[in-house]
Design an enzyme around this catalytic site. Structure first.
Site, short mmCIF file in Angstrom:
data_model
loop_
_atom_site.label_atom_id
_atom_site.label_comp_id
_atom_site.label_asym_id
_atom_site.label_seq_id
_atom_site.Cartn_x
_atom_site.Cartn_y
_atom_site.Cartn_z
CG ASP A 92 7.15 26.55 -17.16
OD1 ASP A 92 8.16 27.25 -16.92
OD2 ASP A 92 6.90 25.49 -16.57
CG HIS A 134 6.31 18.22 -19.80
ND1 HIS A 134 6.51 17.16 -18.94
CD2 HIS A 134 7.54 18.76 -20.01
CE1 HIS A 134 7.79 17.06 -18.65
NE2 HIS A 134 8.45 18.01 -19.29
N GLY A 142 4.84 22.89 -19.08
CA GLY A 142 6.27 22.65 -19.29
C GLY A 142 6.76 22.89 -20.70
CG ASP A 170 13.14 15.45 -21.48
OD1 ASP A 170 13.27 15.99 -20.36
OD2 ASP A 170 13.03 16.09 -22.53
CG HIS A 172 12.24 17.92 -17.29
ND1 HIS A 172 13.27 18.29 -18.14
CD2 HIS A 172 12.22 18.84 -16.30
CE1 HIS A 172 13.84 19.39 -17.67
NE2 HIS A 172 13.22 19.74 -16.55
CG ASP A 259 16.37 17.49 -20.51
OD1 ASP A 259 16.49 16.26 -20.68
OD2 ASP A 259 15.27 18.04 -20.32
CE1 TYR A 303 14.25 23.25 -22.67
CE2 TYR A 303 14.99 21.58 -21.11
CZ TYR A 303 14.01 22.10 -21.94
OH TYR A 303 12.80 21.46 -22.07
#
Length: 392
Positions: A92, A134, A142, A170, A172, A259, A303
């Site tokens: 990552d 993150h 991340g 996000d 995530h 994302d 992404y």
């Protein structure tokens, strides 16, 4: 509503680069800025360069030993074993040359945005190079080496003595920011993300509500995989309005990962450009309702750098500047220029077609599940309101 907005950018931000094939690709910054320029939505006068964060600023959140490890790693002077202990040199977060300098500039860009807003030079500031939510005190995670959002929020508290509402959309969970302020009642965190049952980092459950003096100031809405626009927006609109009314912030700080879109290769949600219109619109409204317009926005995940991120992030700037020229066709010269470099067919419209993806068979079940999740997340606020009505 109108007030000056600033856009923090320089090509130096592109030096935050893990490798040519890594999914975190800051070329999306150039794509976005070029789309804004070709739409005549931004001028050079709107753009200000980022500055590097100082060590003392990084130490507001990050352990000095970790900062030193990042610096040594970027110089090729950190052993593989030591690096691994700091979350560096992983799949990552691979090590790259001068990673400390590149990462410090991302943090400094967010601090630049903060100072512009808090000194009254701008009402709104956008730093799309930031949003690395993150990163932890002593560990990379991340794709995030330093956590610019956490540093900036701590900076806001210590330098400007304000209460900060952090809103993270996000896909995530914004774990690094949440844990940084989990016991701090001056920071309220709201994260709307794909459930951690299927997605990194696996946190962000409804029952993560804070601890100590910070209990009740952390809100999480983990939506189910394949969530579509209507259900996502229902959660976002209700949550943000209720949380803002409960917390009454001095400044709103939004993390704008792009994302949650159906096209994103790393997540499992089914949103379209509809949500990326509404996210900044409501944030803007809340900023003026509670914060005298003070709104700091950063980027984050995203992404599908060709079809999604440029449009989604451009819409933040369009909202900040109250520019309605973001409907219909994208500029032909933007599409033709970047199509030569893109591996996928670029969109030609600002909005997605209604036929973007096949019907989701579990739509009703997912929608109901998300509604119940939202109720659980907001229960303490709604219960307090109910009790207050009974008392009066």
């Amino acid at each position: 509503m109108s007030g000056r907005s600033v856009f923090v950018y320089s090509d130096e931000l592109l030096k935050y680069k893990f490798s040519s094939h890594h999914p975190f690709n800051q070329v999306r910054l150039k794509l976005t800025l070029d789309l804004l320029k070709k739409t005549n939505a931004i001028t050079d006068a709107d753009i200000i360069p980022p500055r590097p964060a100082t060590e003392e600023e990084l130490f507001l959140i990050h352990d000095p030993n970790y900062v030193n490890a990042v610096r040594l790693a970027g110089l090729g002077k950190l052993s593989e074993e030591t690096a691994e202990g700091y979350g560096l040199g992983t799949e990552d977060t691979p090590i790259f040359p001068n990673m400390h300098e590149a990462s410090s500039l991302l943090v400094g860009g967010t601090l630049t945005a903060v100072d512009q807003v808090m000194t009254g030079k701008a009402d709104h500031a956008l730093h799309l190079g930031g949003g690395l939510h993150h990163g932890f005190r002593g560990k990379a995670s991340g794709f995030c080496i330093y956590n610019d959002s956490s540093v900036a929020i701590k900076y806001l508290i210590e330098k400007y003595n304000v209460r900060v509402l952090y809103v993270d959309t996000d896909a995530h969970h914004g774990d690094g920011v949440q844990w940084s302020f989990y016991d701090d009642p001056n920071v309220c965190t709201l994260s709307i993300h794909e459930t951690g049952r299927y997605l990194f980092p696996g946190t962000g459950n409804v029952n993560e509500r804070g601890q100590g003096k910070g209990y009740g100031y952390s809100f999480n809405i983990p939506v189910d995989a394949f969530t579509e626009d209507e259900s996502w927006l229902y959660a976002y609109q209700n949550a943000l309005k209720e949380v803002a009314d409960f917390f009454k912030p001095d400044v709103i700080f939004t993390q704008n990962g792009a994302d949650s879109h159906y096209y994103d290769p790393l997540t499992h949600l089914s949103a379209t450009m509809r949500i990326y219109r509404e996210i900044p619109r409501l944030a803007h409204e809340i900023a003026h309702q509670y914060c005298n317009g003070k709104w700091i926005a950063v980027g984050g995940g995203g992404y599908d750098i060709w079809r999604v991120v440029p449009r989604a992030w451009s819409l933040i700037w369009m909202e900040m500047t109250e520019n309605s020229n973001c409907y219909g066709s994208l500029p032909d010269d933007w599409v033709s220029y970047w199509q030569k470099k893109s591996s996928v067919a670029l969109p030609i419209e600002w909005d997605d077609p209604a036929t973007l993806y096949p019907a989701i068979p579990r739509k009703d079940e997912i929608t109901e599940k998300n509604r119940l999740t939202l109720e659980k997340a907001l229960y303490p606020i709604l219960q307090k309101k109910s009790n207050e009505r009974i008392d009066t």
